[in-house]
Design a protein around this motif. Structure first.
Motif, PDB file in Angstrom:
ATOM      1  N   ALA A 168      -1.482 -16.027   0.232  1.00 43.09           N
ATOM      2  CA  ALA A 168      -1.918 -15.779  -1.146  1.00 43.09           C
ATOM      3  C   ALA A 168      -1.215 -16.729  -2.114  1.00 43.09           C
ATOM      4  O   ALA A 168      -1.843 -17.292  -3.013  1.00 43.09           O
ATOM      5  CB  ALA A 168      -1.645 -14.325  -1.535  1.00 43.09           C
ATOM      6  N   GLU A 169       0.091 -16.913  -1.925  1.00 41.57           N
ATOM      7  CA  GLU A 169       0.865 -17.779  -2.829  1.00 41.57           C
ATOM      8  C   GLU A 169       0.401 -19.231  -2.757  1.00 41.57           C
ATOM      9  O   GLU A 169       0.348 -19.926  -3.772  1.00 41.57           O
ATOM     10  CB  GLU A 169       2.348 -17.692  -2.474  1.00 41.57           C
ATOM     11  N   PHE A 170       0.063 -19.692  -1.563  1.00 35.63           N
ATOM     12  CA  PHE A 170      -0.324 -21.084  -1.368  1.00 35.63           C
ATOM     13  C   PHE A 170      -1.841 -21.245  -1.275  1.00 35.63           C
ATOM     14  O   PHE A 170      -2.322 -22.264  -0.780  1.00 35.63           O
ATOM     15  CB  PHE A 170       0.323 -21.642  -0.092  1.00 35.63           C
ATOM     16  N   TYR A 171      -2.600 -20.256  -1.737  1.00 32.77           N
ATOM     17  CA  TYR A 171      -4.057 -20.299  -1.644  1.00 32.77           C
ATOM     18  C   TYR A 171      -4.583 -21.607  -2.255  1.00 32.77           C
ATOM     19  O   TYR A 171      -4.233 -21.965  -3.380  1.00 32.77           O
ATOM     20  CB  TYR A 171      -4.685 -19.105  -2.366  1.00 32.77           C
ATOM     21  N   GLY A 172      -5.392 -22.321  -1.484  1.00 28.58           N
ATOM     22  CA  GLY A 172      -5.933 -23.593  -1.943  1.00 28.58           C
ATOM     23  C   GLY A 172      -5.000 -24.770  -1.729  1.00 28.58           C
ATOM     24  O   GLY A 172      -5.344 -25.902  -2.064  1.00 28.58           O
ATOM     25  N   HIS A 173      -3.826 -24.504  -1.181  1.00 29.54           N
ATOM     26  CA  HIS A 173      -2.826 -25.560  -0.953  1.00 29.54           C
ATOM     27  C   HIS A 173      -2.297 -25.444   0.477  1.00 29.54           C
ATOM     28  O   HIS A 173      -1.090 -25.319   0.692  1.00 29.54           O
ATOM     29  CB  HIS A 173      -1.692 -25.448  -1.968  1.00 29.54           C
ATOM     30  N   SER A 174      -3.199 -25.484   1.435  1.00 29.62           N
ATOM     31  CA  SER A 174      -2.820 -25.252   2.825  1.00 29.62           C
ATOM     32  C   SER A 174      -1.874 -26.323   3.374  1.00 29.62           C
ATOM     33  O   SER A 174      -1.030 -26.020   4.216  1.00 29.62           O
ATOM     34  CB  SER A 174      -4.061 -25.142   3.709  1.00 29.62           C
ATOM     35  N   ILE A 175      -1.986 -27.543   2.898  1.00 30.67           N
ATOM     36  CA  ILE A 175      -1.079 -28.600   3.370  1.00 30.67           C
ATOM     37  C   ILE A 175       0.336 -28.324   2.877  1.00 30.67           C
ATOM     38  O   ILE A 175       1.301 -28.472   3.627  1.00 30.67           O
ATOM     39  CB  ILE A 175      -1.580 -29.989   2.951  1.00 30.67           C
ATOM     40  N   ALA A 176       0.468 -27.891   1.637  1.00 34.56           N
ATOM     41  CA  ALA A 176       1.786 -27.544   1.109  1.00 34.56           C
ATOM     42  C   ALA A 176       2.383 -26.376   1.886  1.00 34.56           C
ATOM     43  O   ALA A 176       3.586 -26.370   2.181  1.00 34.56           O
ATOM     44  CB  ALA A 176       1.694 -27.201  -0.379  1.00 34.56           C
ATOM     45  N   LEU A 177       1.555 -25.401   2.240  1.00 37.18           N
ATOM     46  CA  LEU A 177       2.035 -24.268   3.038  1.00 37.18           C
ATOM     47  C   LEU A 177       2.505 -24.752   4.407  1.00 37.18           C
ATOM     48  O   LEU A 177       3.563 -24.338   4.891  1.00 37.18           O
ATOM     49  CB  LEU A 177       0.935 -23.220   3.193  1.00 37.18           C
ATOM     50  N   ALA A 178       1.757 -25.648   5.025  1.00 33.84           N
ATOM     51  CA  ALA A 178       2.149 -26.180   6.331  1.00 33.84           C
ATOM     52  C   ALA A 178       3.477 -26.922   6.241  1.00 33.84           C
ATOM     53  O   ALA A 178       4.345 -26.763   7.114  1.00 33.84           O
ATOM     54  CB  ALA A 178       1.057 -27.096   6.883  1.00 33.84           C
ATOM     55  N   PHE A 179       3.662 -27.718   5.194  1.00 39.01           N
ATOM     56  CA  PHE A 179       4.935 -28.421   5.012  1.00 39.01           C
ATOM     57  C   PHE A 179       6.085 -27.439   4.805  1.00 39.01           C
ATOM     58  O   PHE A 179       7.174 -27.599   5.368  1.00 39.01           O
ATOM     59  CB  PHE A 179       4.867 -29.394   3.825  1.00 39.01           C
TER      60      PHE A 179
END
Length: 87
Positions: free
Chosen positions: A35-46
């Motif tokens: 939910a926090e990184f919704y739309g930012h999956s690459i940032a979540l992966a990093f």
């Protein structure tokens, strides 16, 4: 006064959830991160890859030999499920 739910954050160096004591990221932490990184999956992966590296470093610091495939599955293995579209 209403009690606020406690966040599911990692407790280092064991990398267990401070709230439920499950291996972090636990299920509730995964939901919160998605939910926090919704739309930012690459940032979540990093973020999760960096957290996994810290967990590996902490394990070596404790004199343990970390199970690298298990840590990869735990920290990054659920990401493809979080990115699936809901039909």
């Amino acid at each position: 006064m209403i009690a606020r739910p406690r966040p599911h954050l990692p407790m280092r160096p064991a990398w267990l959830c401070r709230n439920c004591a499950a291996p972090w990221p636990c299920g509730p932490a995964q939901l919160a991160l998605a939910a926090e990184f919704y739309g930012h999956s690459i940032a979540l992966a990093f973020y999760l890859a960096a957290s996994m590296q810290e967990a590996i470093d902490d394990a070596y610091g404790l004199g343990l030999c970390p199970d690298l495939p298990a840590l990869h599955a735990r920290f990054l293995g659920w990401l493809s499920l979080a990115r699936r579209s809901h039909r």
